[in-house]
Design an enzyme around this catalytic site. Structure first.
Site, PDB file in Angstrom:
ATOM      1  N   HIS A 156      60.056 -15.786 -16.877  1.00 61.15           N
ATOM      2  CA  HIS A 156      60.231 -15.422 -18.242  1.00 61.15           C
ATOM      3  C   HIS A 156      59.834 -16.560 -19.306  1.00 61.15           C
ATOM      4  O   HIS A 156      60.445 -16.639 -20.441  1.00 61.15           O
ATOM      5  CB  HIS A 156      61.611 -14.883 -18.520  1.00 61.15           C
ATOM      6  CG  HIS A 156      62.323 -14.216 -17.408  1.00 61.15           C
ATOM      7  ND1 HIS A 156      62.223 -12.698 -17.628  1.00 61.15           N
ATOM      8  CD2 HIS A 156      62.911 -14.152 -16.290  1.00 61.15           C
ATOM      9  CE1 HIS A 156      62.556 -12.080 -16.434  1.00 61.15           C
ATOM     10  NE2 HIS A 156      63.250 -13.024 -15.792  1.00 61.15           N
ATOM     11  N   SER A 277      37.972 -29.544 -34.408  1.00 60.87           N
ATOM     12  CA  SER A 277      37.903 -28.652 -35.388  1.00 60.87           C
ATOM     13  C   SER A 277      36.879 -29.305 -36.644  1.00 60.87           C
ATOM     14  O   SER A 277      36.870 -30.625 -36.601  1.00 60.87           O
ATOM     15  CB  SER A 277      39.371 -28.604 -35.810  1.00 60.87           C
ATOM     16  OG  SER A 277      39.354 -28.027 -37.477  1.00 60.87           O
ATOM     17  N   LYS A 283      42.660 -32.476 -34.227  1.00 62.07           N
ATOM     18  CA  LYS A 283      42.312 -31.241 -33.186  1.00 62.07           C
ATOM     19  C   LYS A 283      41.505 -31.551 -32.031  1.00 62.07           C
ATOM     20  O   LYS A 283      40.633 -32.311 -31.906  1.00 62.07           O
ATOM     21  CB  LYS A 283      41.957 -30.034 -33.900  1.00 62.07           C
ATOM     22  CG  LYS A 283      42.827 -29.403 -34.831  1.00 62.07           C
ATOM     23  CD  LYS A 283      44.098 -28.832 -34.452  1.00 62.07           C
ATOM     24  CE  LYS A 283      44.024 -27.638 -33.370  1.00 62.07           C
ATOM     25  NZ  LYS A 283      43.522 -26.326 -34.588  1.00 62.07           N
ATOM     26  N   GLU A 290      39.979 -20.845 -23.552  1.00 65.05           N
ATOM     27  CA  GLU A 290      40.294 -19.827 -24.282  1.00 65.05           C
ATOM     28  C   GLU A 290      39.272 -18.903 -24.211  1.00 65.05           C
ATOM     29  O   GLU A 290      39.339 -17.360 -24.183  1.00 65.05           O
ATOM     30  CB  GLU A 290      40.424 -20.268 -25.922  1.00 65.05           C
ATOM     31  CG  GLU A 290      41.711 -20.910 -26.151  1.00 65.05           C
ATOM     32  CD  GLU A 290      41.532 -21.541 -27.563  1.00 65.05           C
ATOM     33  OE1 GLU A 290      41.274 -20.821 -28.668  1.00 65.05           O
ATOM     34  OE2 GLU A 290      41.868 -22.526 -27.715  1.00 65.05           O
TER      35      GLU A 290
END
Ligand code: ARG
Length: 456
Positions: A156, A277, A283, A290
């Site tokens: 979980h 970024s 970043k 992704e």
């Protein structure tokens, strides 16, 4: 230009209809398979006396020339042709004259396209097997490095029990082994030859389907000609296997993304597999992971598109089936790219053992072991479970963890507690004790690693 099939109609289709109908801009990918298939067909026609041996030799030589010129870049596809099959035949006839027109004896584009696609996917399936093996090896190598690296195991997404990072990675290796099994199984059904089914009903010529199939490396032939030209199960199966494979990659990608976050910082992906970024200087984004996660949806889409195209098609060939190729090509190429990127990402990542241990130390992930400690001292598990839960609540109230709570307080809950409780809840001991087969102990993980290495 009038169509090769002009006769029944004048062959002068509308320009838009031509573009709509043509598939050469994507099926040109099949040129090698198409030409090799045609060479085997010409050889069979010659051997069976359907064309003379001299004609067969001429056809084969002509086809060889086309293949050579395409590979050398001295011959371009004629995008005015309807498809790759028409292009090769047209080019052959330009080169050989009337003999070229004999190639299409005892076959149809319907069995031809099915043949080409099977030959293509047979190779692609082998390439993908290799790539899956490479990823599996990369995971196994990292697992070997980290067979004793402790991190929290989750259920979980809540810290559950201590495990090793090697154990976690080997879970993905097991998924990939199943993908390999599915690829091998599917390949058996890809590798049956449809050539000789002709348009739908077989042929009146004295062909030798089995010889032609054997020459092209097929294990068997499709036994019903209607099925042979209209079966695309082998494509659906491969896309389904690739969807499952992508689902596995996507799950690991998701973990990599989470683990790369400041909140976790369990791993750091190499600069070679991350991006910055354009506005936020701090970043470091896990774009590759992704994208693997994102492209998974695309492969599912390819599978769904193909299934939907096939649904409701009457026997035998229907032009709808021309739509199979773009889905198949897209899924195959996407999976190939994802596998290769993923392997590089796994091989170059940095594992932050310190961060993993830190996370493991604060989440009461040894509470099960605390209960097991009481069980070993004679308490029934359910009672031990209850006491351990109460101790966790007490720790939380007192801002302590199991390792820092004094023995005197433990004794308030049960007089079975003694000094050895602290050894029992030591994280390394917790891991080491899980020696059951498939468990997280170093020796169990070593067994898993050896098993996978043996198969690779
Ligand atoms: N381009 C077609 C396809 O990809 C080849 C088969 C065409 N057959 C036909 N009868 N029109 O499916």
């Amino acid at each position: 230009m009038a169509k090769m099939w002009a006769g029944r109609t004048d062959g002068n289709t509308d320009k838009l209809a031509d573009d709509f109908n043509s598939s050469i801009h994507f099926d040109c990918k099949l040129y090698k398979q198409d030409i090799r298939g045609s060479m085997a067909h010409a050889a069979m026609l010659g051997a069976q006396g359907i064309v003379t041996q001299a004609e067969a030799d001429q056809l084969i030589e002509g086809l060889e020339g086309i293949l050579r010129d395409l590979e050398a870049g001295t011959l371009d596809f004629d995008m005015g042709c309807e498809d790759i099959h028409m292009f090769v035949e047209q080019e052959l006839t330009t080169r050989l004259g009337d003999v070229g027109k004999k190639l299409h004896t005892a076959r149809s584009r319907n069995d031809q396209v099915a043949l080409d696609l099977r030959m293509y996917l047979r190779d692609k399936s082998d390439d993908i097997v290799q790539m899956v093996k490479e990823l599996c090896a990369a995971l196994t190598d990292q697992a070997e490095q980290h067979k004793a690296t402790i991190l929290p195991g989750y259920t979980h997404l809540q810290r559950a029990q201590p495990i090793t990072f090697g154990h976690h990675l080997m879970a993905y290796a097991m998924m990939l082994l199943r993908d390999l099994e599915r690829l091998a199984d599917g390949r058996r059904r890809i590798n049956r030859s449809p050539i000789g089914c002709c348009a739908l009903a077989g042929t009146t010529y004295n062909t030798d389907r089995r010889a032609e199939a054997a020459a092209l490396g097929f294990d068997d032939i499709c036994l019903n000609s209607l099925d042979g030209v209209s079966d695309r199960d082998f494509c659906v199966e491969l896309l389904s296997t690739l969807s499952i494979l992508m689902m596995h990659l996507s799950r690991l990608a998701e973990e990599f993304i989470l683990w790369s976050s400041w909140e976790f910082k369990f791993i750091e992906l190499s600069d070679a597999y991350t991006t910055g970024s354009s506005i936020m200087p701090q970043k470091k984004n896990s774009d590759m992971a992704e994208l693997v996660r994102g492209k998974t949806g695309r492969v599912y889409g390819d599978l769904l598109a193909l299934l939907t195209t096939l649904k409701g098609l009457p026997l035998a060939y229907n032009k709808d089936m021309q739509e199979d190729k773009e889905s198949v090509f897209d899924a195959v190429e996407t999976a190939e790219m994802c596998l290769q990127v993923f392997t590089g990402m796994v091989r170059t990542m940095t594992v932050r053992e310190d961060r993993m241990l830190q996370a493991a130390q604060k989440g009461f992930i040894n509470a099960t072991d605390l209960a097991d400690y009481l069980v070993k001292k004679g308490l029934p598990f359910r009672s031990a479970y209850k006491i351990s839960g109460q101790i966790v609540a007490r720790c939380l109230a007192d801002n302590l963890v199991l390792e820092t709570m004094p023995l005197a307080v433990y004794k308030e809950f049960s007089d079975l507690f003694a000094e050895d409780v602290f050894e029992a809840i030591d994280l390394h001991a917790c891991v080491d004790r899980r020696t059951s087969e498939g468990g997280t102990s170093v020796q169990s993980v070593e067994k898993q690693i050896a098993y996978v290495k043996g198969l690779l």
